[in-house]
Write a protein that holds these residues in place. Structure first.
Motif, PDB file in Angstrom:
ATOM      1  N   ALA A 184      10.723 -23.109  10.696  1.00 21.75           N
ATOM      2  CA  ALA A 184       9.768 -21.996  10.681  1.00 21.75           C
ATOM      3  C   ALA A 184      10.476 -20.720  10.240  1.00 21.75           C
ATOM      4  CB  ALA A 184       9.156 -21.814  12.073  1.00 21.75           C
ATOM      5  N   GLU A 185      11.670 -20.507  10.753  1.00 20.65           N
ATOM      6  CA  GLU A 185      12.399 -19.279  10.399  1.00 20.65           C
ATOM      7  C   GLU A 185      12.820 -19.297   8.932  1.00 20.65           C
ATOM      8  OE1 GLU A 185      14.657 -17.535  13.348  1.00 20.65           O
ATOM      9  OE2 GLU A 185      15.682 -16.157  12.012  1.00 20.65           O
ATOM     10  N   CYS A 186      13.296 -20.439   8.463  1.00 24.82           N
ATOM     11  CA  CYS A 186      13.736 -20.521   7.058  1.00 24.82           C
ATOM     12  C   CYS A 186      12.551 -20.345   6.109  1.00 24.82           C
ATOM     13  CB  CYS A 186      14.407 -21.862   6.780  1.00 24.82           C
ATOM     14  SG  CYS A 186      15.987 -22.039   7.606  1.00 24.82           S
ATOM     15  N   ASP A 187      11.450 -21.049   6.395  1.00 25.37           N
ATOM     16  CA  ASP A 187      10.343 -21.087   5.435  1.00 25.37           C
ATOM     17  C   ASP A 187       9.459 -19.846   5.502  1.00 25.37           C
ATOM     18  OD1 ASP A 187      11.330 -23.480   4.797  1.00 25.37           O
ATOM     19  OD2 ASP A 187       9.571 -24.665   5.341  1.00 25.37           O
ATOM     20  N   PHE A 188       9.183 -19.380   6.710  1.00 21.24           N
ATOM     21  CA  PHE A 188       8.183 -18.313   6.826  1.00 21.24           C
ATOM     22  C   PHE A 188       8.807 -16.932   6.918  1.00 21.24           C
ATOM     23  CE2 PHE A 188       3.551 -18.171   7.569  1.00 21.24           C
ATOM     24  CZ  PHE A 188       3.232 -19.368   6.977  1.00 21.24           C
ATOM     25  N   VAL A 189      10.001 -16.861   7.501  1.00 21.81           N
ATOM     26  CA  VAL A 189      10.636 -15.557   7.682  1.00 21.81           C
ATOM     27  C   VAL A 189      11.585 -15.266   6.525  1.00 21.81           C
ATOM     28  CG1 VAL A 189      11.954 -14.132   9.303  1.00 21.81           C
ATOM     29  CG2 VAL A 189      10.417 -15.881  10.169  1.00 21.81           C
ATOM     30  N   GLY A 190      12.161 -16.329   5.959  1.00 24.31           N
ATOM     31  CA  GLY A 190      12.995 -16.132   4.785  1.00 24.31           C
ATOM     32  C   GLY A 190      14.466 -15.909   5.081  1.00 24.31           C
ATOM     33  N   VAL A 191      14.896 -16.170   6.330  1.00 24.09           N
ATOM     34  CA  VAL A 191      16.334 -16.178   6.618  1.00 24.09           C
ATOM     35  C   VAL A 191      16.785 -17.621   6.550  1.00 24.09           C
ATOM     36  CG1 VAL A 191      18.113 -15.733   8.350  1.00 24.09           C
ATOM     37  CG2 VAL A 191      16.170 -14.185   8.145  1.00 24.09           C
ATOM     38  N   ARG A 192      17.800 -17.903   5.730  1.00 25.66           N
ATOM     39  CA  ARG A 192      18.261 -19.295   5.616  1.00 25.66           C
ATOM     40  C   ARG A 192      19.219 -19.602   6.762  1.00 25.66           C
ATOM     41  NH1 ARG A 192      21.068 -20.519   0.550  1.00 25.66           N
ATOM     42  NH2 ARG A 192      20.662 -22.669   1.159  1.00 25.66           N
ATOM     43  N   CYS A 193      18.744 -19.465   7.990  1.00 28.23           N
ATOM     44  CA  CYS A 193      19.627 -19.617   9.152  1.00 28.23           C
ATOM     45  C   CYS A 193      20.005 -21.076   9.345  1.00 28.23           C
ATOM     46  CB  CYS A 193      18.927 -19.087  10.403  1.00 28.23           C
ATOM     47  SG  CYS A 193      17.480 -20.039  10.878  1.00 28.23           S
ATOM     48  N   GLY A 194      21.052 -21.294  10.118  1.00 26.79           N
ATOM     49  CA  GLY A 194      21.437 -22.646  10.506  1.00 26.79           C
ATOM     50  C   GLY A 194      20.666 -23.058  11.748  1.00 26.79           C
ATOM     51  N   ASN A 195      21.177 -24.086  12.447  1.00 28.49           N
ATOM     52  CA  ASN A 195      20.407 -24.625  13.564  1.00 28.49           C
ATOM     53  C   ASN A 195      20.941 -24.231  14.943  1.00 28.49           C
ATOM     54  OD1 ASN A 195      22.704 -26.216  13.629  1.00 28.49           O
ATOM     55  ND2 ASN A 195      21.727 -27.982  12.647  1.00 28.49           N
ATOM     56  N   LEU A 196      22.013 -23.429  14.959  1.00 28.27           N
ATOM     57  CA  LEU A 196      22.667 -23.084  16.220  1.00 28.27           C
ATOM     58  C   LEU A 196      21.736 -22.432  17.246  1.00 28.27           C
ATOM     59  CD1 LEU A 196      24.955 -21.841  18.107  1.00 28.27           C
ATOM     60  CD2 LEU A 196      25.324 -20.186  16.303  1.00 28.27           C
ATOM     61  N   ASP A 197      21.036 -21.375  16.848  1.00 31.37           N
ATOM     62  CA  ASP A 197      20.278 -20.577  17.816  1.00 31.37           C
ATOM     63  C   ASP A 197      19.159 -21.388  18.451  1.00 31.37           C
ATOM     64  OD1 ASP A 197      21.868 -18.617  16.722  1.00 31.37           O
ATOM     65  OD2 ASP A 197      20.272 -17.773  15.475  1.00 31.37           O
ATOM     66  N   GLN A 198      18.436 -22.103  17.619  1.00 29.46           N
ATOM     67  CA  GLN A 198      17.280 -22.844  18.117  1.00 29.46           C
ATOM     68  C   GLN A 198      17.730 -24.024  18.999  1.00 29.46           C
ATOM     69  OE1 GLN A 198      17.715 -21.881  14.929  1.00 29.46           O
ATOM     70  NE2 GLN A 198      16.007 -20.491  14.511  1.00 29.46           N
ATOM     71  N   ILE A 199      18.821 -24.695  18.608  1.00 25.52           N
ATOM     72  CA  ILE A 199      19.306 -25.812  19.442  1.00 25.52           C
ATOM     73  C   ILE A 199      19.793 -25.280  20.784  1.00 25.52           C
ATOM     74  CG2 ILE A 199      21.059 -27.616  19.676  1.00 25.52           C
ATOM     75  CD1 ILE A 199      20.885 -28.087  16.669  1.00 25.52           C
ATOM     76  N   ALA A 200      20.508 -24.143  20.754  1.00 30.00           N
ATOM     77  CA  ALA A 200      21.005 -23.564  22.011  1.00 30.00           C
ATOM     78  C   ALA A 200      19.832 -23.219  22.919  1.00 30.00           C
ATOM     79  CB  ALA A 200      21.837 -22.318  21.721  1.00 30.00           C
ATOM     80  N   SER A 201      18.786 -22.626  22.352  1.00 32.20           N
ATOM     81  CA  SER A 201      17.646 -22.192  23.150  1.00 32.20           C
ATOM     82  C   SER A 201      16.858 -23.379  23.708  1.00 32.20           C
ATOM     83  CB  SER A 201      16.725 -21.310  22.303  1.00 32.20           C
ATOM     84  OG  SER A 201      15.614 -20.883  23.056  1.00 32.20           O
ATOM     85  N   ALA A 202      16.811 -24.472  22.941  1.00 33.99           N
ATOM     86  CA  ALA A 202      15.980 -25.612  23.351  1.00 33.99           C
ATOM     87  C   ALA A 202      16.719 -26.603  24.239  1.00 33.99           C
ATOM     88  CB  ALA A 202      15.444 -26.332  22.107  1.00 33.99           C
ATOM     89  N   ALA A 203      18.025 -26.773  24.020  1.00 35.57           N
ATOM     90  CA  ALA A 203      18.663 -27.996  24.539  1.00 35.57           C
ATOM     91  C   ALA A 203      19.812 -27.787  25.514  1.00 35.57           C
ATOM     92  CB  ALA A 203      19.148 -28.832  23.346  1.00 35.57           C
ATOM     93  N   THR A 204      20.115 -26.538  25.899  1.00 34.70           N
ATOM     94  CA  THR A 204      21.269 -26.332  26.778  1.00 34.70           C
ATOM     95  C   THR A 204      20.913 -26.621  28.235  1.00 34.70           C
ATOM     96  OG1 THR A 204      21.944 -24.601  25.259  1.00 34.70           O
ATOM     97  CG2 THR A 204      23.095 -24.687  27.345  1.00 34.70           C
ATOM     98  N   ALA A 205      21.820 -27.240  28.950  1.00 36.56           N
ATOM     99  CA  ALA A 205      21.615 -27.485  30.389  1.00 36.56           C
ATOM    100  C   ALA A 205      22.140 -26.286  31.180  1.00 36.56           C
ATOM    101  CB  ALA A 205      22.354 -28.757  30.805  1.00 36.56           C
ATOM    102  N   ALA A 206      21.475 -25.963  32.280  1.00 36.57           N
ATOM    103  CA  ALA A 206      21.914 -24.830  33.112  1.00 36.57           C
ATOM    104  C   ALA A 206      23.355 -25.050  33.555  1.00 36.57           C
ATOM    105  CB  ALA A 206      21.010 -24.719  34.332  1.00 36.57           C
ATOM    106  N   GLY A 207      24.124 -23.954  33.572  1.00 34.90           N
ATOM    107  CA  GLY A 207      25.505 -24.055  34.031  1.00 34.90           C
ATOM    108  C   GLY A 207      26.459 -24.637  33.004  1.00 34.90           C
ATOM    109  N   HIS A 208      25.981 -24.820  31.787  1.00 36.51           N
ATOM    110  CA  HIS A 208      26.796 -25.461  30.755  1.00 36.51           C
ATOM    111  C   HIS A 208      26.842 -24.639  29.465  1.00 36.51           C
ATOM    112  CE1 HIS A 208      25.985 -28.808  33.425  1.00 36.51           C
ATOM    113  NE2 HIS A 208      26.926 -29.518  32.816  1.00 36.51           N
ATOM    114  N   ALA A 209      27.912 -24.840  28.708  1.00 30.56           N
ATOM    115  CA  ALA A 209      27.918 -24.455  27.298  1.00 30.56           C
ATOM    116  C   ALA A 209      27.566 -25.723  26.522  1.00 30.56           C
ATOM    117  CB  ALA A 209      29.299 -23.949  26.896  1.00 30.56           C
ATOM    118  N   LEU A 210      27.114 -25.554  25.281  1.00 30.17           N
ATOM    119  CA  LEU A 210      26.673 -26.718  24.507  1.00 30.17           C
ATOM    120  C   LEU A 210      27.517 -26.839  23.245  1.00 30.17           C
ATOM    121  CD1 LEU A 210      24.477 -28.932  24.318  1.00 30.17           C
ATOM    122  CD2 LEU A 210      23.137 -27.347  22.937  1.00 30.17           C
ATOM    123  N   LEU A 211      28.288 -27.922  23.160  1.00 33.27           N
ATOM    124  CA  LEU A 211      29.041 -28.167  21.927  1.00 33.27           C
ATOM    125  C   LEU A 211      28.110 -28.875  20.950  1.00 33.27           C
ATOM    126  CD1 LEU A 211      31.641 -28.183  20.238  1.00 33.27           C
ATOM    127  CD2 LEU A 211      32.204 -30.390  21.293  1.00 33.27           C
TER     128      LEU A 211
END
Ligand code: GLA
Length: 377
Positions: free
Chosen positions: A155-182
């Motif tokens: 959505a961000e790449c196509d509609f907003v026009g920033v060719r961002c990677g996947n880091l931010d969205q994966i961090a926001s969706a998939a991190t467990a509490a009390g953890h960092a996400l590799l």
């Protein structure tokens, strides 16, 4: 507080209570910057600041209220047209859900959050992920967090026009509490790394506001892609220091430095994840300091204020941890890892010695690693 503000705003605007509410956190990246779109590694933490979205289905139109801006939008969820500003994020997610075959119902939708924009903490990814989470629930669908994240990124790449990677969205969706996400940004293999109990994550705002739409971000991406092509690899993930050294003279000197940062930061990320998992904050901190230098000298994305802030933090923390500019760059925040018992003296040091461009003491957040997105109603 955020929940009350959201529900009160929903009631005031739509005269009713929402049927569904979702939340998604912002993120701070501990290390691994501009590595995601090079298929490398990153190590973010989800933070306690977040975006919440309330929804009540009904009717054919999508009526949207951005409570923090006091602005509205209205559109047909079955035929989404582009729009500028914050509306692009909302419309982009609805559009992508439609393309994925999800029947997004019309209805009333209110948004509120406590992540300031331009501070490098991914307010946009948290908005996208919270929206996708609430609308998938409204459509009766259950998706795994990674799938939600990749849709939000598109959505961000196509509609907003920033060719961002996947880091931010994966961090926001998939991190467990009390953890960092590799995150392995190529294979999308995710490893939750427990944050040692005696380690604190400190976020200090430089007060220099940045945006990803200013062209520098997409320019860095082009330079990296050119370097990969010149090195004969699919992505910089596939290159190493030896391959890069052998190409010295062949590569444009700026592209060469950009590639050196990405290759080095990806390697440092793996080392930092291993060090953190082993509770070795001294080694993690050293890698963070090296990462800052690499961002400044090779990737060219720091600014005098973040250089100064990182230097102040590193001087205050010493060998016991480390600090570096975090996020897309050109300002935003500096993140530090430090022993919890040092929090008070390190905060006192930056509050007394650092001033934002407006001459004010910096905003500081102690970020207990939060959980990824969830439905809360
Ligand atoms: C922004 C982008 C991310 C990532 C970082 C830099 O936050 O949205 O995809 O590239 O910059 O690491």
């Amino acid at each position: 507080m955020l929940q009350e503000r959201l529900c009160a705003g929903f009631a005031a605007r739509f005269g009713d209570v929402p049927a569904l509410v979702a939340r998604a956190p912002g993120r701070v990246n501990l290390i691994g910057e501009h590595t995601d779109y090079n298929d490398g590694f990153a190590l973010p933490v989800a933070i306690p600041l977040e975006t919440r979205v309330a929804f009540r289905p009904g009717g054919d139109r999508m009526l949207v209220c951005a409570l923090d801006f006091g602005e509205d939008d209205a559109f047909d969820p079955a035929a989404v047209a582009p729009a500028p500003g914050w509306r692009a994020y909302v419309r982009g997610v609805v559009d992508q859900l439609g393309r994925a075959g999800v029947r997004v119902p019309g209805g009333a939708l209110a948004i509120a959050g406590d992540i300031d924009r331009g501070t490098g903490l991914s307010s946009s990814a948290s908005l996208e992920v919270a929206l996708a989470t609430v609308l998938l629930a409204a459509a009766g669908e259950r998706w795994d967090p990674l799938r939600v994240a990749l849709l939000a990124q598109r959505a961000e790449c196509d509609f907003v026009g920033v060719r961002c990677g996947n880091l931010d969205q994966i961090a926001s969706a998939a991190t467990a509490a009390g953890h960092a996400l590799l995150i392995d940004c190529r294979s999308l293999d995710l490893r939750q790394i427990a944050m040692p109990a005696d380690v604190a994550v400190l976020i200090v705002q430089s007060g220099v506001v940045r945006g990803l739409l200013d062209g520098e971000y997409n320019l860095r991406r082009q330079q990296c892609e050119r370097a990969a092509r010149e090195l004969g690899v699919a992505a910089l993930r596939d290159a190493d220091a030896a391959l890069l050294a052998a190409a010295q003279g062949r590569l444009d000197p700026v592209d060469h430095r950009r590639a050196r940062h990405v290759i080095g930061d990806s390697r440092r990320t793996l080392a930092a994840a291993a060090a953190l998992a082993a509770g070795d904050l001294v080694a993690t901190g050293r890698l963070m300091r090296e990462s800052h230098v690499s961002q400044a000298e090779d990737f060219g994305i720091t600014v005098p204020h973040t250089d100064r802030l990182a230097a102040l933090l590193n001087a205050a923390i010493g060998e016991a941890g480390g600090a570096r500019q975090t996020g897309g760059g050109f300002g935003g925040a500096v993140v530090a890892l430090l022993p919890r018992h040092r929090l008070a003296d390190v905060q006192a040091a930056v509050l007394s010695d650092y001033r934002t461009p407006a001459g004010e003491p910096p905003e500081i957040t102690v970020a207990y690693p939060a959980a990824g997105a969830s439905l809360i109603r």
